[in-house]
Design a protein around this motif. Sequence first.
Motif, short mmCIF file in Angstrom:
data_model
loop_
_atom_site.label_atom_id
_atom_site.label_comp_id
_atom_site.label_asym_id
_atom_site.label_seq_id
_atom_site.Cartn_x
_atom_site.Cartn_y
_atom_site.Cartn_z
N SER A 52 11.20 -4.83 7.87
CA SER A 52 11.96 -5.33 6.73
C SER A 52 11.04 -5.82 5.62
O SER A 52 11.26 -5.53 4.43
CB SER A 52 12.89 -6.47 7.18
OG SER A 52 13.82 -6.02 8.13
N VAL A 53 10.00 -6.55 6.00
CA VAL A 53 9.04 -7.05 5.01
C VAL A 53 8.32 -5.90 4.33
O VAL A 53 8.18 -5.86 3.10
CB VAL A 53 8.03 -8.00 5.69
CG1 VAL A 53 6.88 -8.33 4.74
CG2 VAL A 53 8.71 -9.28 6.15
N GLY A 54 7.86 -4.93 5.14
CA GLY A 54 7.18 -3.77 4.58
C GLY A 54 8.09 -2.93 3.71
O GLY A 54 7.67 -2.40 2.67
N PHE A 55 9.34 -2.81 4.11
CA PHE A 55 10.34 -2.03 3.37
C PHE A 55 10.53 -2.59 1.96
O PHE A 55 10.49 -1.85 0.96
CB PHE A 55 11.66 -2.07 4.14
CG PHE A 55 12.78 -1.27 3.54
CD1 PHE A 55 13.03 0.02 3.96
CD2 PHE A 55 13.59 -1.82 2.55
CE1 PHE A 55 14.07 0.76 3.41
CE2 PHE A 55 14.63 -1.09 2.00
CZ PHE A 55 14.87 0.20 2.43
N PHE A 79 8.66 1.15 -7.29
CA PHE A 79 9.47 1.07 -8.50
C PHE A 79 8.60 1.14 -9.75
O PHE A 79 8.90 1.86 -10.70
CB PHE A 79 10.29 -0.22 -8.48
CG PHE A 79 11.18 -0.40 -9.67
CD1 PHE A 79 12.45 0.14 -9.70
CD2 PHE A 79 10.74 -1.12 -10.78
CE1 PHE A 79 13.28 -0.02 -10.80
CE2 PHE A 79 11.55 -1.29 -11.89
CZ PHE A 79 12.83 -0.74 -11.90
N PHE A 80 7.51 0.41 -9.74
CA PHE A 80 6.63 0.38 -10.91
C PHE A 80 5.71 1.60 -10.97
O PHE A 80 5.40 2.10 -12.05
CB PHE A 80 5.81 -0.91 -10.92
CG PHE A 80 6.65 -2.15 -11.12
CD1 PHE A 80 7.10 -2.49 -12.39
CD2 PHE A 80 7.00 -2.95 -10.05
CE1 PHE A 80 7.88 -3.62 -12.59
CE2 PHE A 80 7.76 -4.09 -10.24
CZ PHE A 80 8.22 -4.42 -11.51
N LEU A 99 11.00 4.62 3.40
CA LEU A 99 12.35 4.62 2.83
C LEU A 99 12.46 3.62 1.68
O LEU A 99 13.22 3.82 0.74
CB LEU A 99 13.38 4.29 3.91
CG LEU A 99 13.68 5.39 4.92
CD1 LEU A 99 14.66 4.88 5.96
CD2 LEU A 99 14.25 6.60 4.22
N GLY A 100 11.71 2.52 1.78
CA GLY A 100 11.70 1.57 0.69
C GLY A 100 11.20 2.22 -0.59
O GLY A 100 11.75 2.01 -1.68
N ILE A 122 0.84 -1.20 0.00
CA ILE A 122 0.00 0.00 0.00
C ILE A 122 0.87 1.25 0.00
O ILE A 122 0.63 2.21 -0.74
CB ILE A 122 -0.94 0.01 1.23
CG1 ILE A 122 -1.98 -1.10 1.12
CG2 ILE A 122 -1.61 1.38 1.38
CD1 ILE A 122 -2.94 -0.93 -0.03
N GLU A 123 1.93 1.25 0.82
CA GLU A 123 2.85 2.38 0.88
C GLU A 123 3.50 2.64 -0.48
O GLU A 123 3.53 3.77 -0.98
CB GLU A 123 3.93 2.12 1.93
CG GLU A 123 5.18 2.96 1.82
CD GLU A 123 4.93 4.46 1.92
OE1 GLU A 123 5.71 5.22 1.34
OE2 GLU A 123 3.95 4.86 2.59
N GLY A 124 4.03 1.58 -1.08
CA GLY A 124 4.70 1.74 -2.36
C GLY A 124 3.77 2.20 -3.47
O GLY A 124 4.15 3.00 -4.33
#
Length: 269
Positions: A221-224, A232-233, A53-54, A15-17
């Motif tokens: 880490s998983v969420g990142f 990215f997409f 940050l991811g 969701i964040e990404g």
Amino acid sequence: MENFELLKALFLGLIEGLTEFLPISSTGHLILFGHLIDFKSDDGRVFEVVIQLGAILAVCWLYREKIIHLVKGFFSGDAHARRFALNVLVAFIPAVVIGILAVDFIKQVLFSPIVVACALILGGLIIFAVESRQPAPKTLEATDISIKQAIIVGLAQCTAMIPGTSRSGATIIGGMLSGLSRKAATEFSFFLAMPTMLGAATYDLFRNADVLTADNLLNISVGFVAAFIAAFFVVKALVKFVEKHTLRVFAWYRIVLGSILLFIFYFLR
């Protein structure tokens, strides 16, 4: 149960990404979906901040050639590169000042579904207003932004501290109002996100280091990673989209989602 929490972290990372660089408020979506799936974040909301940050690392990777070019130009005395770096810094400063002064108030008072819903609706109306009256852009490339335009974008970014407003939405709209093209405003929003989100994450980690545990680190880490892949997409698709389309589709999305959430959390609870 632990695996279920990891799935929740994975979901929120996606969701964040997906939402960080769209003008629909990633923080608002994290609050709302986190509330709906009952994700147990820490008191300092470090999870929400760090997984951003991811998303920002995805932008750094996609724009790595331009970043390297600007850094080399800055240290070699390139006036254009130095002016752009100064403008990013100028746009960054207002959020630093307001953030430090109001961070506790924002997290304790404004992080609620009702605030998010109202901000989503208001932001959608603002996008409609700006898109309907936007004059011909004066600046077509993000790297050609003036210091006056940078100040306007920086002040606009401060409004995004209200959950549901959208940092990217505020900076893109602020850029368009200052005379940037839609594409230039979007790309400058990406560059401004780098110091802003890195600074926010570092500050929050320092203040809330005591709440980090092995379980929290695993969730983060998983969420990142999920946020990096999704962003990215999204970033590549967004730049192509704004070159040919307005932001009205995002305004409609905000208003519809905000209205549904306002109804659910205000009238049904």
